[in-house]
Design an enzyme around this catalytic site. Structure first.
Site, PDB file in Angstrom:
ATOM      1  N   SER A 145       0.837  -1.208   0.000  1.00 20.51           N
ATOM      2  CA  SER A 145       0.000   0.000   0.000  1.00 20.51           C
ATOM      3  C   SER A 145       0.865   1.249   0.000  1.00 20.51           C
ATOM      4  CB  SER A 145      -0.875  -0.003   1.263  1.00 20.51           C
ATOM      5  OG  SER A 145      -1.489   1.270   1.431  1.00 20.51           O
ATOM      6  N   TYR A 158      -2.069  -1.471   9.973  1.00 17.15           N
ATOM      7  CA  TYR A 158      -2.216  -1.939   8.581  1.00 17.15           C
ATOM      8  C   TYR A 158      -0.977  -1.562   7.771  1.00 17.15           C
ATOM      9  CZ  TYR A 158      -4.084  -1.488   3.750  1.00 17.15           C
ATOM     10  OH  TYR A 158      -4.271  -1.546   2.381  1.00 17.15           O
TER      11      TYR A 158
HETATM   12  N1  LIG Z   1      -8.561  -0.195  -2.203  1.00 14.08           N
HETATM   13  C1  LIG Z   1      -7.504   0.515  -1.872  1.00 14.08           C
HETATM   14  O1  LIG Z   1      -7.547   1.760  -1.831  1.00 14.08           O
HETATM   15  C2  LIG Z   1      -6.201  -0.176  -1.530  1.00 14.08           C
HETATM   16  C3  LIG Z   1      -5.076   0.629  -1.360  1.00 14.08           C
HETATM   17  C4  LIG Z   1      -3.865   0.023  -1.011  1.00 14.08           C
HETATM   18  C5  LIG Z   1      -3.789  -1.350  -0.865  1.00 14.08           C
HETATM   19  N2  LIG Z   1      -4.903  -2.120  -1.045  1.00 14.08           N
HETATM   20  C6  LIG Z   1      -4.753  -3.584  -0.844  1.00 14.08           C
HETATM   21  O2  LIG Z   1      -5.250  -4.254  -1.985  1.00 14.08           O
HETATM   22  C7  LIG Z   1      -5.749  -5.548  -1.585  1.00 14.08           C
HETATM   23  C8  LIG Z   1      -7.162  -5.714  -2.123  1.00 14.08           C
HETATM   24  O3  LIG Z   1      -8.004  -4.736  -1.513  1.00 14.08           O
HETATM   25  P1  LIG Z   1      -9.398  -4.283  -2.145  1.00 14.08           P
HETATM   26  O4  LIG Z   1      -9.407  -2.812  -2.100  1.00 14.08           O
HETATM   27  O5  LIG Z   1      -9.656  -4.984  -3.419  1.00 14.08           O
HETATM   28  O6  LIG Z   1     -10.389  -4.809  -0.988  1.00 14.08           O
HETATM   29  P2  LIG Z   1     -11.897  -5.354  -1.061  1.00 14.08           P
HETATM   30  O7  LIG Z   1     -12.609  -4.828  -2.241  1.00 14.08           O
HETATM   31  O8  LIG Z   1     -12.446  -5.087   0.296  1.00 14.08           O
HETATM   32  O9  LIG Z   1     -11.704  -6.934  -1.265  1.00 14.08           O
HETATM   33  C9  LIG Z   1     -11.004  -7.665  -0.281  1.00 14.08           C
HETATM   34  C10 LIG Z   1     -10.841  -9.090  -0.709  1.00 14.08           C
HETATM   35  O10 LIG Z   1     -10.058  -9.772   0.303  1.00 14.08           O
HETATM   36  C11 LIG Z   1     -10.781 -10.890   0.786  1.00 14.08           C
HETATM   37  N3  LIG Z   1     -10.497 -11.095   2.211  1.00 14.08           N
HETATM   38  C12 LIG Z   1     -10.670 -10.220   3.234  1.00 14.08           C
HETATM   39  N4  LIG Z   1     -10.299 -10.775   4.407  1.00 14.08           N
HETATM   40  C13 LIG Z   1      -9.870 -12.042   4.103  1.00 14.08           C
HETATM   41  C14 LIG Z   1      -9.380 -13.116   4.862  1.00 14.08           C
HETATM   42  N5  LIG Z   1      -9.235 -13.078   6.203  1.00 14.08           N
HETATM   43  N6  LIG Z   1      -9.018 -14.264   4.219  1.00 14.08           N
HETATM   44  C15 LIG Z   1      -9.159 -14.347   2.880  1.00 14.08           C
HETATM   45  N7  LIG Z   1      -9.653 -13.381   2.106  1.00 14.08           N
HETATM   46  C16 LIG Z   1     -10.003 -12.233   2.717  1.00 14.08           C
HETATM   47  C17 LIG Z   1     -12.238 -10.611   0.506  1.00 14.08           C
HETATM   48  O11 LIG Z   1     -12.920 -11.854   0.385  1.00 14.08           O
HETATM   49  P3  LIG Z   1     -14.506 -12.003   0.755  1.00 14.08           P
HETATM   50  O12 LIG Z   1     -15.214 -10.848   0.114  1.00 14.08           O
HETATM   51  O13 LIG Z   1     -14.909 -13.316   0.161  1.00 14.08           O
HETATM   52  O14 LIG Z   1     -14.582 -11.985   2.235  1.00 14.08           O
HETATM   53  C18 LIG Z   1     -12.156  -9.851  -0.815  1.00 14.08           C
HETATM   54  O15 LIG Z   1     -12.075 -10.744  -1.896  1.00 14.08           O
HETATM   55  C19 LIG Z   1      -5.662  -5.592  -0.052  1.00 14.08           C
HETATM   56  O16 LIG Z   1      -4.498  -6.280   0.346  1.00 14.08           O
HETATM   57  C20 LIG Z   1      -5.575  -4.116   0.326  1.00 14.08           C
HETATM   58  O17 LIG Z   1      -4.942  -3.945   1.568  1.00 14.08           O
HETATM   59  C21 LIG Z   1      -6.099  -1.553  -1.380  1.00 14.08           C
END
Ligand SMILES: NC(=O)c1ccc[n+]([C@@H]2O[C@H](COP(=O)([O-])OP(=O)(O)OC[C@H]3O[C@@H](n4cnc5c(N)ncnc54)[C@H](OP(=O)(O)O)[C@@H]3O)[C@@H](O)[C@H]2O)c1
Length: 250
Positions: A145, A158
């Site tokens: 991130s 985080y």
């Molecule tokens: N969005 C942003 O602004 C952003 C910025 C920086 C980094 N990131 C990183 O990018 C990655 C994806 O984030 P996103 O924004 O796409 O989030 P998201 O839309 O909330 O999706 C999260 C995904 O992770 C899964 N998940 C959550 N907790 C889990 C667990 N304990 N075990 C297995 N799977 C789990 C969820 O599965 P279910 O729905 O089936 O529970 C879902 O598929 C993450 O690592 C996040 O930290 C995101």
């Protein structure tokens, strides 16, 4: 590609992981995507991939449950054999995660441990568990991130664990380089997903004003970078962190 190259994408049911699954399939990879709480969302992603002519399998995985990873590896082996008739993986994307907005002063030990388990311990032991299945020359991408560079209010544990994952990325690259395995991390800036409860209008306006390109990112924009790192187009990129943020706080 004959779809004999298969990748695992954790957290492939929603957000960045779902778009990465679709993009990876579009580029010819077979996809094993995982879900935790939303199996129906994962099955929608599989259906979208199949409708476009690709092959995908959705498996349950809680990234916080390291004791289940040996069983998960057996599920992956089974899917590889039954769906693609292969025994090895070509890539792994450690993407699953969740957010918590809370000042350091009020974070509980349970909240701290929960974030640690998903964002650092999980990727460590899941990658260890899948290592025997990863073929020589494969590619691992860890999602970290931009909060590792910019101290955004309320995300300290985080961001600290994501920072740890960036360090782990370099150590994995060093240890597995002799097998030709590349390991990189991708650090998104603010992206339009449901992470941490998603974006409301005011929050999006603030984040857009802090970004050189004047908006937040879309999950597809991160998915294209991850998929490029999975492919041989990035065959000489190793042990790097790539921020994908449109110029967040520069
Ligand atoms: N969005 C942003 O602004 C952003 C910025 C920086 C980094 N990131 C990183 O990018 C990655 C994806 O984030 P996103 O924004 O796409 O989030 P998201 O839309 O909330 O999706 C999260 C995904 O992770 C899964 N998940 C959550 N907790 C889990 C667990 N304990 N075990 C297995 N799977 C789990 C969820 O599965 P279910 O729905 O089936 O529970 C879902 O598929 C993450 O690592 C996040 O930290 C995101």
């Amino acid at each position: 590609m004959s779809q004999s190259k298969v990748v695992v994408i954790t957290g492939g049911s929603r957000g960045i992981g779902a778009k990465t699954a679709i993009e990876a399939s579009r580029r010819g990879f077979g996809v094993i995507l995982t879900y935790n709480a939303h199996p129906e969302a994962a099955h929608d992603v599989v259906a979208a991939i199949e409708a476009a002519g690709g092959k995908a399998v959705a498996l349950a995985l809680n990234v916080a449950a390291a004791a289940s990873f040996a069983d998960f590896r057996a599920d992956v082996q089974d899917a590889l054999a039954k769906t693609w008739n292969v025994s090895h993986l070509s890539g792994l994307v450690n993407n699953a995660g969740y957010g918590l907005f809370q000042p350091i002063a009020t974070v509980t030990e349970a909240q701290f441990d929960g974030l640690f388990n998903v964002h650092l311990k999980g990727p460590f032991f899941l990658t260890q568990a899948l290592l025997p299945l990863l073929e020589n020359g494969s590619s691992i991408v860890n999602l970290t991130s931009a909060t590792t560079r910019v101290a955004t209010a309320g995300v300290a544990p985080y961001a600290a664990f994501k920072g740890g994952l960036q360090v782990l990325t370099r150590y994995m690259a060093k240890e597995w380089g002799e097998r030709g395995i590349r390991v990189n991390s991708v650090s998104p800036g603010p992206i339009r997903t449901e992470l941490g409860g998603g974006l409301n209008e005011d929050f999006e306006a603030l984040l857009s004003s802090q970004t050189a390109l004047g908006r937040v990112g879309e999950p597809e924009e991160v998915a294209r970078v991850i998929t490029t790192l999975l492919s041989q187009d990035s065959g000489w990129i190793n042990a790097q962190d790539l921020e994908v943020s449109g110029g967040y706080v520069v």
